[in-house]
Design an enzyme around this catalytic site. Sequence first.
Site, PDB file in Angstrom:
ATOM      1  CE  LYS A  96      32.326   7.989  61.044  1.00 16.27           C
ATOM      2  NZ  LYS A  96      32.196   6.537  60.850  1.00 16.27           N
ATOM      3  CG  HIS A 142      34.425   6.611  43.707  1.00 13.22           C
ATOM      4  ND1 HIS A 142      34.459   6.793  45.073  1.00 13.22           N
ATOM      5  CD2 HIS A 142      34.390   5.278  43.498  1.00 13.22           C
ATOM      6  CE1 HIS A 142      34.461   5.599  45.660  1.00 13.22           C
ATOM      7  NE2 HIS A 142      34.425   4.673  44.726  1.00 13.22           N
TER       8      HIS A 142
END
Length: 520
Positions: A156, A115
């Site tokens: 990650k 986003h």
Amino acid sequence: MVAPLLCRAPGALLTTSSALLRVHHNYRAVAVAAPAFSRFLSTHVTNAACEDHEPGFLGSVETFFDRAAKISGVSEKSLAGIKAVDSVLSVKFPVEIDQDTHVIIEGYRAQHSRHRLPTKGGIRFSDEVDLQEVEALASLMTFKCAVVDVPFGGAKGGVKLNPKKYTPSQLERITRRYTMELCQKNFIGPGIDVPAPDVGTGPREMSWIMDTYRQFNPQDVNAAGCVTGKPISQGGVRGRNEATGLGVYYGIREFLQFPEVQKMTGLNGSIAGKTVIVQGFGNVGYWAAKFFHNNGAKIIGIGEHDVSVYNPNGIDVEAIFKYRVEKGSFRGYGNVEIIEKPIAIMERECDILIPAALERQIGLKNVKKIKAKVIGEAANGPITPDAHDYLVSQGKVVIPDLLLNAGGVTVSYFEWLKNLSHVRFGRMSRKWEEAGKSKLLKLVEENAGRQLTPQERRGVIHGAEEHELVYSGLEDTMIGACEETRATAVAKRTDFRTAALVNAIQKISTVTTQSGQMFL
Ligand code: NAD
């Protein structure tokens, strides 16, 4: 049904949230439905404190999310999009260990939310790494960035290996090969996805990552911004190394000053004299212990993977750190009790407990033995949902990971800004500020009829160095985020973790809604 794939560059494939993409090192891409993909592989270390029925790390993050989602006021439709992990890269590649041996290395990168771009999150080297852990950590990164208003999505990475079993040159080959995979699959870049250090990695690995990215992208003038946590000579920012531990210190210091926290814990607002136990004495744990020690707290216990140490009169953080670097263990260090079952250190009496090692360290098996009044989550995911509820029900204050350890990503953001602007913070303004303050001082001295001593003068006119600006930006960020979390906890009559997540969900929802949502 498998969701459509979107090609962004040759060899780069992404999925929507409903499917996972597995890209093998031979570039054969296979999209598989999410449930078929093995996601849960917790090991004895992350299971030791937990009952079998407790959720894994990703399940814990999702449980906490669902609780906050219910009271966030955000629509069901938006919540589903916010919760899902956007894309996952899974690679296996051979690395030459010596002339006769190749090992196959497994690596992952998960981008939880785009986003905001780039996505951001550390790379972990550990033999505990699995896809579930990487997805959980990527999700936490999205919420963490939102909590501290860092304009990134969460990601990650993880490489499944024990770094202690490899030589530096083997680790360099592995890191470079993993980075090559990220480059070829479009999972790295200053505007795409920006890794940072995590468990088992540090400035050295970040340097190798940047250099490898640069070989593949020689025309990219912003290449230094493809990774943060680099050495200063490679475009790193002063203060990044200690940032997470310093943020942990600032955060706990702020919470201790809240009257409701003082009422719950019976502690006063001062750091001085507080007893502190830290589990995990790596980057985050060492720096957190050091800042508490330097500000008058007493570090009475330190936990490591092999043994823990305890001394109710306090442990000299610097001395024991040097000892462990030299000897490889706390064993043999004088004037401390050696605890052979390392996790038991967390059960000792103290004011503040700081888990700074790994996820799932406080679960139903040990939560009733936790005596600390404040538990500050420096690690990601150290407390399971059931254990969290028990601690809160006992009037203990749990300061959640997504708020408390956000200092790392905050200063990584500063490093990225420095890399994109190609100039050290303060370089353009320091002397100008000093000259302005000097003129002002002269007027004050004339009017007051007294000359300042050279030391007083230096103290007043001193223009900020880079690390001072970084510390100041970090402190301001942590104070603001703690205050926002507290305000929501009061307004919603909820715990601090749920409050921090509510704030994150609302902020992410605002960004996605106001973007027009064309590509959702
Ligand atoms: P690190 O590798 O520097 O340190 C981790 C330390 O924990 C090591 O000293 C290791 O020996 C120890 N450890 C491992 N297993 C243990 C066990 N079972 N019991 C006790 N100690 C154990 O890693 P780090 O960067 O300090 O990260 C620690 C935690 O903080 C992780 O959860 C990480 O995701 C989180 N975190 C790190 C950063 C960062 O900037 N490095 C930022 C945010 C969150």
